[in-house]
Design a protein around this motif. Structure first.
Motif, PDB file in Angstrom:
ATOM      1  N   TRP A  93       0.838  -1.207   0.000  1.00  0.00           N
ATOM      2  CA  TRP A  93       0.000   0.000   0.000  1.00  0.00           C
ATOM      3  C   TRP A  93       0.873   1.258   0.000  1.00  0.00           C
ATOM      4  O   TRP A  93       0.580   2.232  -0.700  1.00  0.00           O
ATOM      5  CB  TRP A  93      -0.923  -0.043   1.224  1.00  0.00           C
ATOM      6  N   CYS A  94       1.961   1.230   0.773  1.00  0.00           N
ATOM      7  CA  CYS A  94       2.874   2.392   0.812  1.00  0.00           C
ATOM      8  C   CYS A  94       3.431   2.707  -0.581  1.00  0.00           C
ATOM      9  O   CYS A  94       3.621   3.876  -0.923  1.00  0.00           O
ATOM     10  CB  CYS A  94       4.047   2.137   1.766  1.00  0.00           C
ATOM     11  N   GLU A  95       3.683   1.655  -1.347  1.00  0.00           N
ATOM     12  CA  GLU A  95       4.212   1.858  -2.704  1.00  0.00           C
ATOM     13  C   GLU A  95       3.249   2.671  -3.563  1.00  0.00           C
ATOM     14  O   GLU A  95       3.662   3.330  -4.517  1.00  0.00           O
ATOM     15  CB  GLU A  95       4.468   0.504  -3.390  1.00  0.00           C
ATOM     16  N   THR A  96       1.961   2.588  -3.245  1.00  0.00           N
ATOM     17  CA  THR A  96       0.957   3.273  -4.072  1.00  0.00           C
ATOM     18  C   THR A  96       0.782   4.729  -3.653  1.00  0.00           C
ATOM     19  O   THR A  96       0.078   5.483  -4.322  1.00  0.00           O
ATOM     20  CB  THR A  96      -0.419   2.582  -3.955  1.00  0.00           C
ATOM     21  N   LEU A  97       1.381   5.151  -2.519  1.00  0.00           N
ATOM     22  CA  LEU A  97       1.129   6.502  -2.000  1.00  0.00           C
ATOM     23  C   LEU A  97       1.959   7.549  -2.750  1.00  0.00           C
ATOM     24  O   LEU A  97       3.042   7.266  -3.219  1.00  0.00           O
ATOM     25  CB  LEU A  97       1.453   6.561  -0.501  1.00  0.00           C
TER      26      LEU A  97
END
Lengths: 368, 123
Positions: free
Chosen positions: B119-123
């Motif tokens: 999810w962090c990669e998508t931020l």
């Protein structure tokens, strides 16, 4: 909300690992490796700052010095060629519209003003200066600052003549094969230079500077903590149109002749404050404990009455403790005065202290 | 022992009904150099979403929220003298507090490590 503009060195910053944030209408590097590391590097070696968001302005025409003296409290008549002064653009009540650098450069004056205020400054200058004075906003110029105890050695390796400059003096020179205007000045309290060059030449000079292992790029975050330690006010925070030069503790920028003669915007109020003292003034504040107090926190006296506000505050990387500046009622402005600061419902013990928090190390020549 | 993450970038290392709580590496990097941390005292009752701790970077102050309800068992006293631990080891030595979970069902909506990192990669 308009889109933030890109600096001439935008790609360069990203290649250096910068975290970019919007500031004063531009995408600016806030940090590279980390604010504390960059701060300490600048105090010990040399930091390279991109301050191309600032406004660079040329004023040409007859008697520009006299015209500027109507709007600012500096003595520009005696300012010699190639010398610069810190000054302030004042409104008619003596409030500060902006703080800026004024350089006499041959037959014209060169001004460097804050990025966030440059559009307003230019409008203000155009409205208040006579039509005989030509104003040029030098949008084709970038501005870099090289600051720190190694700055002079680093820059002199590329342009030996800069070693002869003393604090608040400037010259044209060539750096890495390109034309630049270099002044010995800055916003960190350290020795150092500000370098103006054409936008398209900025990367050449930035590359030549960081090729020296004593130089690292430094972002806006450390620029703020460095200037706070140096006791230097930040426009829009520590200075605004409600504040006069005397309240701000910037009396050094009011020329001796100007104090006697007046003749500048707000002179009556400012001369009265010089004679009688201002009602409130900017002070340095040491906060007990480790938690920073920040802009907007209320300053209280011993009985809990509000006597002022913090206008800048944060962690001092050099001192390893929180420091702040703010305005207090004049009777409470003496060094050693105990105060309280209230932030988010929490009370902090604090004490008025002389500024700078970290001594200045400007390069002033002996006997001058 | 299992590791949970929240969308507020906090982590919980849960062993039985006890959780150690801290902020993620992603959060610590976003905050930058941390210069102050204040952890809750033992005995304090927290409801999910309460302000539980304070963390200040050079730039700004942020709250650490209670990711779940329960009683504080211990704050990390090491952070008072060395708040930089949060940068050095955010998901280990830089923990903020231990708590006794009042309702383990609150863990159900949280992410596991793989989901959080993705999810962090998508931020």
């Amino acid at each position: 909300m308009t889109q933030a503009e890109l600096l001439p060195l935008d790609e360069w910053h990203k290649a250096q690992g910068a975290r970019m944030v919007p500031f004063a209408g531009y995408m600016m590097p806030v940090q590279y490796e980390g604010i504390i590391a960059e701060h300490l590097w600048t105090r010990e070696h040399a930091g390279l700052f991109d301050v191309s968001h600032m406004g660079q302005i040329l004023l040409e025409g007859d008697n520009v010095d006299a015209a500027l003296e109507r709007l600012m409290p500096g003595d520009f008549a005696i300012l010699m060629d190639g010398r610069l002064r810190y000054s302030m653009l004042l409104n008619e009540e003596g409030g500060i519209i902006d703080d800026l650098m004024v350089t006499r450069r041959g037959d014209h004056f060169y001004l460097v003003v804050n990025g966030a205020t440059k559009a307003g400054d230019i409008e203000n200058l155009k409205a208040r200066l006579s039509d005989e004075i030509r104003l040029t906003h030098m949008t084709g110029q970038a501005l870099l600052a090289l600051q720190g105890p190694r700055a002079a050695d680093v820059l002199a390796a590329l342009a030996p003549e800069v070693a002869d400059l003393s604090f608040m003096q400037g010259m044209h020179c060539r750096i890495a094969g390109v034309e630049a205007w270099v002044s010995r000045s800055g916003y960190t309290g350290e020795d150092g230079f500000e370098i103006s060059m054409a936008n398209e030449d900025a990367a050449t000079i930035a590359d030549a500077l960081v090729a020296d292992e004593r130089v690292r790029p430094v972002g806006l975050g450390a620029r703020d903590s460095l200037r706070l330690e140096a006791g230097l006010p930040l426009y829009g925070h520590d200075l605004d149109e409600e504040v006069t030069p005397v309240m701000a503790g910037l009396n050094f920028a009011i020329g001796k002749r100007r104090r006697e003669e007046g003749g500048f915007a707000g002179d009556r109020r400012i001369m009265a404050e010089l004679a009688d003292g201002p009602a409130a003034c900017r002070v340095g504040i040491l906060v007990e404990g480790r938690q920073p107090v920040r802009e907007g926190a209320e300053i209280l006296d011993d009985e809990g009455n509000e006597v002022g506000r913090i206008t800048s505050g944060g962690h001092s990387p050099s001192l390893g403790r929180p420091i702040a500046m703010g305005y207090v009622a004049a009777p409470l402005s003496q060094a050693g005065t105990h105060l309280k600061v209230e932030q988010r419902g929490k009370l902090f013990s604090a004490e008025v202290t002389p500024m700078p928090f970290v001594p200045h190390r400007y390069h002033r020549k002996q006997g001058k | 022992m299992s590791l949970y993450f929240t969308k507020e970038h906090e982590w919980l290392r849960v062993d039985g009904d006890v959780a150690v709580v801290g902020i993620s590496k992603h959060a610590a990097e976003a905050l930058g150099d941390i210069v102050f941390a204040e952890t809750p005292e033992a005995g304090r009752d927290l409801s999910k979403g309460d302000d539980a701790a304070v963390v200040e970077s050079v730039k700004a102050a942020s709250d650490v929220y209670a990711p779940a309800s329960g009683e504080v068992l211990e704050g990390n006293e090491a952070l008072a003298d060395n708040p930089g631990l949060v940068n050095e080891d955010p998901e280990g030595e830089g923990w903020f507090f231990k708590m006794k979970l009042a309702n383990q069902g609150e863990l159900d909506g949280m992410m596991d490590e793989a989901a959080y990192r993705a999810w962090c990669e998508t931020l």
